[in-house]
Scaffold this motif. Structure first.
Motif, PDB file in Angstrom:
ATOM      1  N   TYR A  35       0.913  -1.206   0.041  1.00 56.48           N
ATOM      2  CA  TYR A  35      -0.119   0.075  -0.006  1.00 56.48           C
ATOM      3  C   TYR A  35       0.888   1.295   0.117  1.00 56.48           C
ATOM      4  N   LEU A  36       0.229   2.324  -0.527  1.00 57.38           N
ATOM      5  CA  LEU A  36       0.923   3.649  -0.266  1.00 57.38           C
ATOM      6  C   LEU A  36      -0.043   4.148   1.177  1.00 57.38           C
ATOM      7  N   THR A  44      -5.964   2.303   1.339  1.00 56.42           N
ATOM      8  CA  THR A  44      -7.005   2.149   0.265  1.00 56.42           C
ATOM      9  C   THR A  44      -6.429   2.220  -1.299  1.00 56.42           C
ATOM     10  N   HIS A  45      -5.174   2.772  -1.478  1.00 56.39           N
ATOM     11  CA  HIS A  45      -4.400   2.650  -2.457  1.00 56.39           C
ATOM     12  C   HIS A  45      -3.316   1.764  -2.606  1.00 56.39           C
ATOM     13  N   THR A  46      -3.014   1.171  -3.766  1.00 61.70           N
ATOM     14  CA  THR A  46      -1.795   0.118  -3.764  1.00 61.70           C
ATOM     15  C   THR A  46      -0.585   0.870  -4.236  1.00 61.70           C
ATOM     16  N   TYR A  49       4.159  -2.188  -6.296  1.00 65.21           N
ATOM     17  CA  TYR A  49       4.248  -3.268  -5.952  1.00 65.21           C
ATOM     18  C   TYR A  49       3.144  -4.055  -5.737  1.00 65.21           C
ATOM     19  N   GLY A  50       2.196  -3.432  -4.787  1.00 61.35           N
ATOM     20  CA  GLY A  50       0.820  -4.018  -4.520  1.00 61.35           C
ATOM     21  C   GLY A  50      -0.026  -4.261  -5.754  1.00 61.35           C
ATOM     22  N   ALA A  51       0.029  -3.274  -6.704  1.00 60.87           N
ATOM     23  CA  ALA A  51      -0.592  -3.668  -8.023  1.00 60.87           C
ATOM     24  C   ALA A  51      -0.068  -4.937  -8.630  1.00 60.87           C
ATOM     25  N   GLY A  52       0.958  -5.202  -8.757  1.00 62.77           N
ATOM     26  CA  GLY A  52       1.386  -6.494  -9.058  1.00 62.77           C
ATOM     27  C   GLY A  52       1.021  -7.691  -8.408  1.00 62.77           C
TER      28      GLY A  52
END
Length: 74
Positions: A35-36, A44-46, A49-52
């Motif tokens: 997360y950010l 609440t925002h990836t 790395y999290g998106a991957g």
């Protein structure tokens, strides 16, 4: 979402459940890179790395539903 998928007879990927299970298994410290993190602790925002990580979960689910050709699976 479950009732819509059932009504339309389409596969369902419950990314909410899969991501929750992952984050809970990692714990608060180990899940931080996903997360950010803002000053108030908002997750609440990836991150990139999290998106991957979440894209990998979706790919696994697509493969398990036989919706991702084996030639594309790595």
């Amino acid at each position: 979402m479950r009732s819509v998928a059932a009504t339309l007879s389409v596969p369902l990927i419950d990314l909410t459940a899969r991501s929750r299970d992952l984050v809970e298994s990692l714990g608060p410290v180990e899940s931080e890179p996903i997360y950010l993190i803002r000053i108030n602790g908002d997750r609440t925002h990836t991150s990139e790395y999290g998106a991957g990580v979440y894209a990998g979960i979706v790919a696994e689910e697509l493969q398990s539903l036989d919706l991702l050709p084996a030639s594309l699976w790595r």
